[in-house]
Design a protein around this motif. Structure first.
Motif, mmCIF file in Angstrom:
data_model
loop_
_atom_site.group_PDB
_atom_site.id
_atom_site.type_symbol
_atom_site.label_atom_id
_atom_site.label_comp_id
_atom_site.label_asym_id
_atom_site.label_seq_id
_atom_site.Cartn_x
_atom_site.Cartn_y
_atom_site.Cartn_z
ATOM 1 N N THR A 34 16.014 -46.148 -4.111
ATOM 2 C CA THR A 34 14.864 -45.272 -3.941
ATOM 3 C C THR A 34 14.496 -45.180 -2.470
ATOM 4 N N SER A 35 14.204 -43.967 -2.015
ATOM 5 C CA SER A 35 13.774 -43.720 -0.643
ATOM 6 C C SER A 35 12.286 -43.386 -0.617
ATOM 7 N N PHE A 36 11.627 -43.807 0.424
ATOM 8 C CA PHE A 36 10.202 -43.540 0.636
ATOM 9 C C PHE A 36 10.034 -42.803 1.954
ATOM 10 N N MET A 37 9.146 -41.823 1.971
ATOM 11 C CA MET A 37 8.850 -41.101 3.203
ATOM 12 C C MET A 37 7.348 -40.854 3.315
ATOM 13 N N VAL A 38 6.869 -40.893 4.546
ATOM 14 C CA VAL A 38 5.494 -40.510 4.865
ATOM 15 C C VAL A 38 5.607 -39.325 5.806
#
Length: 98
Positions: A34-38
């Motif tokens: 899983t990738s997270f971005m802000v």
């Protein structure tokens, strides 16, 4: 949040920082990534895309400058394999700081 999900919050230039812990649930299928971005006003200010979280990984500390931003987007997405193996992530202790 299930992968391929975006949460959007108005900032209206009122905040300086966004802080959180990005983590993947231990209940995801083996091999899940899983990738997270802000994003602030559509510009990436934090990302785990190059090193996505996998089952059992420790949460990553997030501290992003949101000064002057109008909109904050928190994104959880499939990892580089683009497969949905029950990828589910969370933003722990998420907060905006004035």
């Amino acid at each position: 949040m299930a992968a391929f999900t975006r949460l959007r919050y108005p900032l209206d230039g009122r905040y300086r920082k966004f802080k959180a812990k990005a983590g993947i649930l231990d209940s995801v299928a083996p091999g899940g990534k899983t990738s997270f971005m802000v994003l602030v006003d559509g510009k990436e200010v934090f990302s785990t895309a190059k090193k996505p979280l996998t089952r059992g990984a420790k949460p990553r500390y997030v501290e992003a400058d949101v000064s002057g931003g109008k909109v904050l987007d928190l994104v959880v997405d499939f990892g580089p394999d683009a497969s949905d193996l029950g990828d589910i992530g969370g933003w722990g202790e998420a907060r905006l700081i004035k």
